[in-house]
Design a protein around this motif. Structure first.
Motif, PDB file in Angstrom:
ATOM      1  N   LEU B  90      26.186 -76.775  16.650  1.00 48.60           N
ATOM      2  CA  LEU B  90      27.024 -77.695  17.411  1.00 48.60           C
ATOM      3  C   LEU B  90      27.631 -76.982  18.615  1.00 48.60           C
ATOM      4  CD1 LEU B  90      28.573 -80.339  17.862  1.00 48.60           C
ATOM      5  CD2 LEU B  90      30.248 -79.581  16.164  1.00 48.60           C
ATOM      6  N   ARG B  91      28.135 -75.774  18.366  1.00 48.39           N
ATOM      7  CA  ARG B  91      28.760 -75.041  19.467  1.00 48.39           C
ATOM      8  C   ARG B  91      27.768 -74.765  20.594  1.00 48.39           C
ATOM      9  NH1 ARG B  91      29.856 -70.813  22.019  1.00 48.39           N
ATOM     10  NH2 ARG B  91      31.993 -70.560  22.784  1.00 48.39           N
ATOM     11  N   GLY B  92      26.564 -74.329  20.216  1.00 49.56           N
ATOM     12  CA  GLY B  92      25.526 -74.052  21.214  1.00 49.56           C
ATOM     13  C   GLY B  92      25.122 -75.301  21.968  1.00 49.56           C
ATOM     14  N   ASP B  93      24.980 -76.407  21.232  1.00 51.18           N
ATOM     15  CA  ASP B  93      24.594 -77.670  21.882  1.00 51.18           C
ATOM     16  C   ASP B  93      25.667 -78.150  22.846  1.00 51.18           C
ATOM     17  OD1 ASP B  93      22.270 -77.652  20.473  1.00 51.18           O
ATOM     18  OD2 ASP B  93      22.646 -79.488  19.329  1.00 51.18           O
ATOM     19  N   LEU B  94      26.924 -78.026  22.432  1.00 53.91           N
ATOM     20  CA  LEU B  94      28.015 -78.464  23.309  1.00 53.91           C
ATOM     21  C   LEU B  94      28.053 -77.621  24.583  1.00 53.91           C
ATOM     22  CD1 LEU B  94      30.926 -79.058  20.752  1.00 53.91           C
ATOM     23  CD2 LEU B  94      29.754 -80.825  22.086  1.00 53.91           C
ATOM     24  N   ALA B  96      25.569 -75.911  25.963  1.00 51.46           N
ATOM     25  CA  ALA B  96      24.395 -76.194  26.806  1.00 51.46           C
ATOM     26  C   ALA B  96      24.551 -77.549  27.495  1.00 51.46           C
ATOM     27  CB  ALA B  96      23.123 -76.170  25.953  1.00 51.46           C
ATOM     28  N   GLY B  97      25.040 -78.539  26.751  1.00 52.16           N
ATOM     29  CA  GLY B  97      25.226 -79.872  27.324  1.00 52.16           C
ATOM     30  C   GLY B  97      26.288 -79.866  28.405  1.00 52.16           C
ATOM     31  N   LEU B  98      27.386 -79.169  28.151  1.00 52.58           N
ATOM     32  CA  LEU B  98      28.471 -79.125  29.143  1.00 52.58           C
ATOM     33  C   LEU B  98      28.009 -78.410  30.419  1.00 52.58           C
ATOM     34  CD1 LEU B  98      31.396 -79.770  29.887  1.00 52.58           C
ATOM     35  CD2 LEU B  98      32.110 -77.688  28.702  1.00 52.58           C
ATOM     36  N   SER B  99      27.247 -77.338  30.248  1.00 48.77           N
ATOM     37  CA  SER B  99      26.714 -76.629  31.428  1.00 48.77           C
ATOM     38  C   SER B  99      25.865 -77.569  32.269  1.00 48.77           C
ATOM     39  CB  SER B  99      25.827 -75.456  31.007  1.00 48.77           C
ATOM     40  OG  SER B  99      26.606 -74.429  30.502  1.00 48.77           O
ATOM     41  N   MET B 100      25.037 -78.357  31.586  1.00 48.40           N
ATOM     42  CA  MET B 100      24.183 -79.292  32.311  1.00 48.40           C
ATOM     43  C   MET B 100      25.035 -80.296  33.089  1.00 48.40           C
ATOM     44  SD  MET B 100      20.999 -81.356  30.683  1.00 48.40           S
ATOM     45  CE  MET B 100      21.912 -82.835  30.258  1.00 48.40           C
ATOM     46  N   PHE B 101      26.071 -80.838  32.446  1.00 43.22           N
ATOM     47  CA  PHE B 101      26.954 -81.768  33.142  1.00 43.22           C
ATOM     48  C   PHE B 101      27.641 -81.109  34.330  1.00 43.22           C
ATOM     49  CE2 PHE B 101      26.704 -84.616  29.442  1.00 43.22           C
ATOM     50  CZ  PHE B 101      26.578 -85.814  30.110  1.00 43.22           C
ATOM     51  N   CYS B 102      28.016 -79.852  34.180  1.00 45.04           N
ATOM     52  CA  CYS B 102      28.664 -79.147  35.303  1.00 45.04           C
ATOM     53  C   CYS B 102      27.751 -79.152  36.519  1.00 45.04           C
ATOM     54  CB  CYS B 102      28.997 -77.702  34.919  1.00 45.04           C
ATOM     55  SG  CYS B 102      30.363 -77.544  33.752  1.00 45.04           S
ATOM     56  N   ARG B 103      26.467 -78.863  36.316  1.00 41.72           N
ATOM     57  CA  ARG B 103      25.541 -78.828  37.450  1.00 41.72           C
ATOM     58  C   ARG B 103      25.397 -80.217  38.073  1.00 41.72           C
ATOM     59  NH1 ARG B 103      26.286 -74.542  35.421  1.00 41.72           N
ATOM     60  NH2 ARG B 103      28.131 -74.896  36.699  1.00 41.72           N
ATOM     61  N   GLU B 180      38.805 -74.752  40.900  1.00 37.69           N
ATOM     62  CA  GLU B 180      38.360 -73.697  39.974  1.00 37.69           C
ATOM     63  C   GLU B 180      36.884 -73.911  39.632  1.00 37.69           C
ATOM     64  OE1 GLU B 180      41.992 -72.918  37.023  1.00 37.69           O
ATOM     65  OE2 GLU B 180      41.620 -75.022  37.468  1.00 37.69           O
ATOM     66  N   PRO B 181      36.165 -72.813  39.412  1.00 36.59           N
ATOM     67  CA  PRO B 181      34.714 -72.954  39.215  1.00 36.59           C
ATOM     68  C   PRO B 181      34.362 -73.547  37.844  1.00 36.59           C
ATOM     69  CG  PRO B 181      35.374 -70.676  38.891  1.00 36.59           C
ATOM     70  CD  PRO B 181      36.607 -71.412  39.380  1.00 36.59           C
ATOM     71  N   LEU B 182      33.237 -74.242  37.804  1.00 34.13           N
ATOM     72  CA  LEU B 182      32.694 -74.754  36.538  1.00 34.13           C
ATOM     73  C   LEU B 182      31.721 -73.700  36.001  1.00 34.13           C
ATOM     74  CD1 LEU B 182      32.005 -78.482  37.526  1.00 34.13           C
ATOM     75  CD2 LEU B 182      34.061 -77.478  36.553  1.00 34.13           C
ATOM     76  N   ALA B 188      32.855 -72.127  27.981  1.00 28.82           N
ATOM     77  CA  ALA B 188      33.192 -71.567  26.672  1.00 28.82           C
ATOM     78  C   ALA B 188      34.588 -71.991  26.227  1.00 28.82           C
ATOM     79  CB  ALA B 188      33.092 -70.032  26.721  1.00 28.82           C
ATOM     80  N   ARG B 189      35.561 -71.904  27.132  1.00 25.04           N
ATOM     81  CA  ARG B 189      36.929 -72.285  26.759  1.00 25.04           C
ATOM     82  C   ARG B 189      37.020 -73.765  26.434  1.00 25.04           C
ATOM     83  NH1 ARG B 189      38.251 -69.263  30.874  1.00 25.04           N
ATOM     84  NH2 ARG B 189      38.704 -71.071  32.180  1.00 25.04           N
ATOM     85  N   THR B 190      36.337 -74.596  27.233  1.00 23.14           N
ATOM     86  CA  THR B 190      36.410 -76.040  26.999  1.00 23.14           C
ATOM     87  C   THR B 190      35.785 -76.393  25.648  1.00 23.14           C
ATOM     88  OG1 THR B 190      36.358 -76.445  29.365  1.00 23.14           O
ATOM     89  CG2 THR B 190      35.793 -78.300  27.950  1.00 23.14           C
ATOM     90  N   VAL B 191      34.675 -75.756  25.325  1.00 22.93           N
ATOM     91  CA  VAL B 191      34.038 -76.025  24.027  1.00 22.93           C
ATOM     92  C   VAL B 191      34.972 -75.585  22.895  1.00 22.93           C
ATOM     93  CG1 VAL B 191      32.141 -75.345  22.495  1.00 22.93           C
ATOM     94  CG2 VAL B 191      31.669 -75.947  24.886  1.00 22.93           C
ATOM     95  N   ASP B 192      35.518 -74.374  22.985  1.00 27.02           N
ATOM     96  CA  ASP B 192      36.300 -73.823  21.871  1.00 27.02           C
ATOM     97  C   ASP B 192      37.706 -74.408  21.768  1.00 27.02           C
ATOM     98  OD1 ASP B 192      34.300 -72.183  20.910  1.00 27.02           O
ATOM     99  OD2 ASP B 192      34.787 -70.573  22.331  1.00 27.02           O
ATOM    100  N   GLU B 193      38.313 -74.702  22.903  1.00 27.67           N
ATOM    101  CA  GLU B 193      39.726 -75.097  22.862  1.00 27.67           C
ATOM    102  C   GLU B 193      39.938 -76.599  22.998  1.00 27.67           C
ATOM    103  OE1 GLU B 193      41.643 -72.667  25.805  1.00 27.67           O
ATOM    104  OE2 GLU B 193      40.800 -70.840  24.926  1.00 27.67           O
ATOM    105  N   VAL B 194      38.914 -77.321  23.414  1.00 27.18           N
ATOM    106  CA  VAL B 194      39.086 -78.767  23.591  1.00 27.18           C
ATOM    107  C   VAL B 194      38.062 -79.563  22.779  1.00 27.18           C
ATOM    108  CG1 VAL B 194      39.231 -80.669  25.252  1.00 27.18           C
ATOM    109  CG2 VAL B 194      40.049 -78.388  25.909  1.00 27.18           C
TER     110      VAL B 194
END
Lengths: 202, 202
Positions: B90-94, B96-103, B180-182, B188-194
């Motif tokens: 789940l952590r890896g998927d989140l 990878a998915g969040l990185s894709m959305f950032c782009r 601030e940069p994406l 990592a922080r967004t996945v772990d803390e939010v």
């Protein structure tokens, strides 16, 4: 997070060059009015001076430039609020606090729209504003959470940074992009589905 | 690119006002280019037609007006992405998915800036865009969460609405306001803390 000088305007090297508070308020009010009206790029120090009936020399003695004035004006807007109400429960305090932020942010909306093009072309301005806006309200949130811990509603020190970033992001997202209202429904859902889960997560 | 216009077979009423996908893509690309360049208010259907080498009649047969074209263009941009990678956790998927959305969001940035003044004066446009943007990516996120439940990493159906709103809000907050940069640290922080705390909250 250390509580530090709530209400104090962080100063650069010109720290001693204080104006009397009424004059300063008049100048910063003029800055806010012009930002909402003509935007950052088209706002000039001349216009600010004219609107506030101040001399340009006075302005330049107090602030290094336009960006610093805007940051001070935004900071003033941010700290201009009542202490958060003590409702007796974490949920009640969060809802009351979030409602208060909604009203403050609604007032900032036109001003921030006037700043967006400039933030885009001048990242330093964005960072400056961010620093001023990030601090605002953090002390009050710390107090609110301390009360919840004292009542036994929270068993650990929560991650304030993530909580504050998420809250501000949700407010701006609605104001700038989706146009959805910052109403009681939004406040209740945000408290129940976002803030409380984040605070209680292990 | 196929020539089109006068020689085209006449359509019956509502004859599926579809264009061939290449023509439609060319027109919507022109919309995106003009939005980023001149903004919504100054963009005209004439300009779109000229840039895409299409006739205004073709455009008006397919879309009711400027707002609908922009919504379609933004929607196209949103769904133009790869399926989310299956990393096995789940952590890896989140992440990878969040990185894709950032782009994807970084690409939307200039376009959304061009739309902001219009959203302000035309709330209907804001709602229209919101509908199109909200949908984007939701199916992929559902899939990602289904996989996590199948692996036993999540024990309940999570609240997708809050999760998606918080994620989009965090991305736009950085892009539009704080600058601030994406970057990987943000992901990592967004996945772990939010995101993980929200998904796991009881």
């Amino acid at each position: 997070m250390t509580a530090q000088g709530a209400g104090r305007t962080p100063d650069g090297p010109g720290a001693a060059r204080n104006l009397n508070p009424e004059r300063e308020r008049a100048i910063l009010d003029a800055v806010l009015e012009l930002l909402a009206e003509v935007g950052y790029d088209r706002m000039s120090i001349d216009q600010v001076a004219r609107l506030a009936r101040a001399s340009k020399a006075t302005i330049y003695r107090r602030w290094a430039g336009k960006a610093e004035m805007v940051a001070a004006a935004m900071h003033g807007l941010a700290v201009e609020h009542q202490p958060m109400p003590d409702t007796g429960t974490l949920r009640g305090d969060l809802a009351a606090g979030l409602s208060m932020f909604c009203r403050i942010y609604e007032r900032k909306h036109a001003i921030v729209l006037g700043l967006l093009p400039a933030i885009r072309s001048d990242p330093a301005l964005g960072r400056l504003l961010h620093r001023h806006m990030l601090k605002s309200g953090a002390d009050e949130v710390v107090e609110l959470l301390d009360r919840a811990r004292a009542r036994g509603e929270l068993d650990r020190e929560p991650d304030l940074t993530a909580l504050v970033e998420v809250t501000k992001a949700l407010l701006w997202h609605r104001l700038l992009l989706t146009g959805e209202p910052l109403d009681d429904g939004f406040v209740a859902r945000t408290v129940d589905e976002v803030l409380l889960p984040l605070l209680r997560a292990g």
